[in-house]
Design an enzyme around this catalytic site. Structure first.
Site, mmCIF file in Angstrom:
data_model
loop_
_atom_site.group_PDB
_atom_site.id
_atom_site.type_symbol
_atom_site.label_atom_id
_atom_site.label_comp_id
_atom_site.label_asym_id
_atom_site.label_seq_id
_atom_site.Cartn_x
_atom_site.Cartn_y
_atom_site.Cartn_z
ATOM 1 N N ASP A 181 0.058 -7.635 1.325
ATOM 2 C CA ASP A 181 0.513 -6.261 1.510
ATOM 3 C C ASP A 181 2.042 -6.169 1.548
ATOM 4 O O ASP A 181 2.632 -5.566 2.454
ATOM 5 C CB ASP A 181 -0.083 -5.665 2.778
ATOM 6 C CG ASP A 181 -0.015 -4.140 2.781
ATOM 7 O OD1 ASP A 181 0.273 -3.562 1.718
ATOM 8 O OD2 ASP A 181 -0.226 -3.538 3.857
ATOM 9 N N GLY A 209 3.698 6.786 7.630
ATOM 10 C CA GLY A 209 5.079 6.929 7.185
ATOM 11 C C GLY A 209 5.963 5.805 7.687
ATOM 12 O O GLY A 209 7.021 5.526 7.120
ATOM 13 N N ASN A 210 5.543 5.139 8.781
ATOM 14 C CA ASN A 210 6.281 3.976 9.281
ATOM 15 C C ASN A 210 6.000 2.717 8.460
ATOM 16 O O ASN A 210 6.766 1.754 8.518
ATOM 17 C CB ASN A 210 5.919 3.684 10.737
ATOM 18 C CG ASN A 210 6.738 4.487 11.728
ATOM 19 O OD1 ASN A 210 6.217 5.349 12.426
ATOM 20 N ND2 ASN A 210 8.030 4.208 11.793
ATOM 21 N N SER A 211 4.900 2.718 7.711
ATOM 22 C CA SER A 211 4.500 1.518 6.986
ATOM 23 C C SER A 211 5.612 1.035 6.060
ATOM 24 O O SER A 211 6.228 1.825 5.332
ATOM 25 C CB SER A 211 3.237 1.798 6.160
ATOM 26 O OG SER A 211 2.127 1.926 6.999
ATOM 27 N N HIS A 243 0.815 -1.218 0.000
ATOM 28 C CA HIS A 243 0.000 0.000 0.000
ATOM 29 C C HIS A 243 0.852 1.274 0.000
ATOM 30 O O HIS A 243 0.341 2.362 -0.260
ATOM 31 C CB HIS A 243 -1.000 -0.008 1.177
ATOM 32 C CG HIS A 243 -0.391 0.270 2.521
ATOM 33 N ND1 HIS A 243 -0.130 -0.717 3.446
ATOM 34 C CD2 HIS A 243 -0.005 1.430 3.117
ATOM 35 C CE1 HIS A 243 0.365 -0.190 4.544
ATOM 36 N NE2 HIS A 243 0.448 1.128 4.368
ATOM 37 N N GLY A 275 -8.473 -22.336 -4.895
ATOM 38 C CA GLY A 275 -9.632 -21.912 -5.670
ATOM 39 C C GLY A 275 -10.924 -21.960 -4.896
ATOM 40 O O GLY A 275 -11.972 -22.338 -5.434
ATOM 41 N N VAL A 276 -10.888 -21.546 -3.635
ATOM 42 C CA VAL A 276 -12.106 -21.507 -2.806
ATOM 43 C C VAL A 276 -12.188 -20.152 -2.110
ATOM 44 O O VAL A 276 -11.175 -19.485 -1.886
ATOM 45 C CB VAL A 276 -12.108 -22.629 -1.748
ATOM 46 C CG1 VAL A 276 -12.186 -24.011 -2.402
ATOM 47 C CG2 VAL A 276 -10.887 -22.526 -0.834
#
Length: 487
Positions: A229, A303-305, A199, A365-366
């Site tokens: 992520d 900003g830490n992400s 992100h 595929g579930v």
């Protein structure tokens, strides 16, 4: 025994009492009492043979009386001078010998202390020469022991980078807007691969990486995985200080951890210290994907992400990702609740992201959801991943998995919820064959399955997620605008 006469008065003349005494000669100068003056009587003891003090007969004609001469004591014979000299020489020799012994002992002690101090200085010098980042005045242990926060910062800060993303978005009227978001990352390899959150770089048209020494690099997005992520960037660098990956599996609640990052996009290389507050926390990102995370009270801000979460050995154990913030219904502010992706859950994906640009992970595929605990308790159902959809022509469909099945095990890995299923699949690659256990109609069934490769998100789907919402919940608006503010 000697007689009195012969002992005490041996020098006195003997007087014969039968012989008459000679008449005294009167003279003006004889100095005796009978001539002392006119009219004075003669002393009755003038002619006594027992006069005991002749000094009493001194003349009084003189105004001054001469001092009496006392008899001197007999002097003792002097000792030979060579004895005194010999004694002095012996005393000097004894003192000199004692001083020599004392000096030798003191000298030995100082030599031992000097050797010990020299050895310590040599060890410290080796630490200075071999420690990474210790040139900032903080010595970093090289024996693998736990570090203090200052030592950890000195050792690891050079491996943390700031990331700036330029993002272009399209509004509801077709107008475009450009903004900048900021995040953090860490150097994975010395040839310039950088790990961060997806992100942080989502929708970016331009990426800039800034190292701790202020050097700026233009970066390229090499791979991404929105589900977990995580993303990998590449800069043209050499001999860059890479991090050491640890194991999040070894963490326990109460362990001290440190987050280093770029909060608010302005305070680069900021370190915050905290503790592991919880593990296996189910956190929803974007309102769709649920990720099991590490909870920590180390301060995490926008900003830490994408930055690293270190243990006190300087190893990366997580990727700082999110925080809870706001105000509760009672008006209390929410503080000290941050989250990080466990490094064990994503480390195996890095090679795929570098080599292919996406994760070639196993795929069933579930579509599943967690079994409601109240319902499971009421109807005596097992906990697991409840199947709500089976995709056509998928591995699950071919294996015989059906809607309403409850998946409880994959390849020997127990499944109690969605997170367990996700982690179980990380142990396999596309094309691997294994078993899947389901509960169907109260019966346990074991099926054979050959796993597929997970499909990748198309560019159209990515562009759709960047469109500004014209309605919806607060979370939808937040997910859109957060890229402009970092986090």
């Amino acid at each position: 025994m000697e007689s009195f006469e012969n002992n005490e008065f041996e020098h006195e003349p003997e007087v014969n009492p039968e012989e008459p005494a000679e008449p005294a000669q009167n003279s003006a100068d004889d100095g005796v009492y009978h001539t002392a003056g006119t009219g004075r009587k003669e002393s009755p003891y003038a002619n006594s043979p027992y006069e005991m003090n002749h000094q009493a007969q001194e003349s009084f004609h003189s105004a001054q009386t001469p001092p009496a001469h006392h008899a001197h004591k007999a002097k003792k014979p002097r000792k030979p001078i060579w004895r005194s000299v010999l004694a002095a020489v012996l005393a000097v020799a004894l003192v000199a010998g004692g001083c020599s012994i004392t000096a030798a002992l003191v000298n030995r002690r100082w030599e031992a202390r000097e050797e010990a101090m020299t050895e310590k200085f040599n060890v410290l010098q080796k630490q200075i020469e071999s420690s990474s980042g210790s040139g900032k005045g903080t010595l970093v242990p090289t024996d693998g022991s736990a570090m203090t926060p200052s030592q950890l910062y000195a050792s690891c800060v050079d491996s943390v980078v700031a990331i700036s993303s330029t993002v272009t978005a399209t509004g509801i009227y077709g107008n475009t807007s450009t903004g900048t978001s900021c995040g953090s990352g860490f150097i994975l390899t010395d040839d310039g691969y950088i790990v961060t959150n997806y992100h942080v770089v989502e929708g970016a048209t331009e990426l800039t990486v800034t190292t701790h020494d202020g050097t700026e690099y233009s970066a390229e997005l090499k791979g991404k995985d929105a589900t977990n992520d995580v993303a990998v960037l590449k800069v043209e660098g050499e001999n860059m200080p890479a991090v050491t990956l640890g194991s999040s599996h070894d963490l326990v609640i109460g362990d001290m951890v440190a987050a280093i990052g770029n909060p608010l996009g302005k305070l680069s290389a900021t370190q915050t210290i905290g503790y592991v507050s919880g593990i296996n926390r189910e956190v929803s990102t974007g309102g769709v994907t649920t990720i099991s995370m590490i909870q920590t009270d180390a301060a995490i801000n926008p900003g830490n992400s994408g930055g690293p979460l270190f243990n006190m050995y300087g190893q990366v154990v997580g990727i700082t990702t999110a925080k809870y913030s706001g105000i509760t219904n009672s008006g209390a502010s929410i503080e000290g609740i941050g989250f990080a992706i466990p490094i064990d859950d994503v480390a195996a994906m890095f090679d795929d992201l570098i080599d292919y640009g996406y994760v070639t992970g196993a795929y069933m595929g579930v579509s599943v959801e967690n079994v409601d605990e109240d319902a499971a308790s009421r109807y005596s159902l097992p906990t697991g991943a409840y199947v709500v959809k089976v995709e056509p022509d998928s591995a699950a469909k071919k294996a015989g998995v059906e809607v309403k099945d409850i998946i409880t095990d994959v390849g020997g890995h127990t499944v109690s919820n969605i997170t367990d299923l996700t982690r179980a699949l990380r142990n396999f690659k596309a094309g691997d064959s294994t078993t899947v256990t389901v509960i169907r109609g109260g019966k346990q069934i074991t099926l054979q399955i050959t796993l597929d490769e997970r499909p990748q998100e198309t560019e159209e789907q990515q562009e759709t997620t960047q469109t500004m919402p014209n309605s919806g919940s607060f979370d939808e608006w937040y997910d859109y605008f957060r890229r402009y503010f970092g986090g």
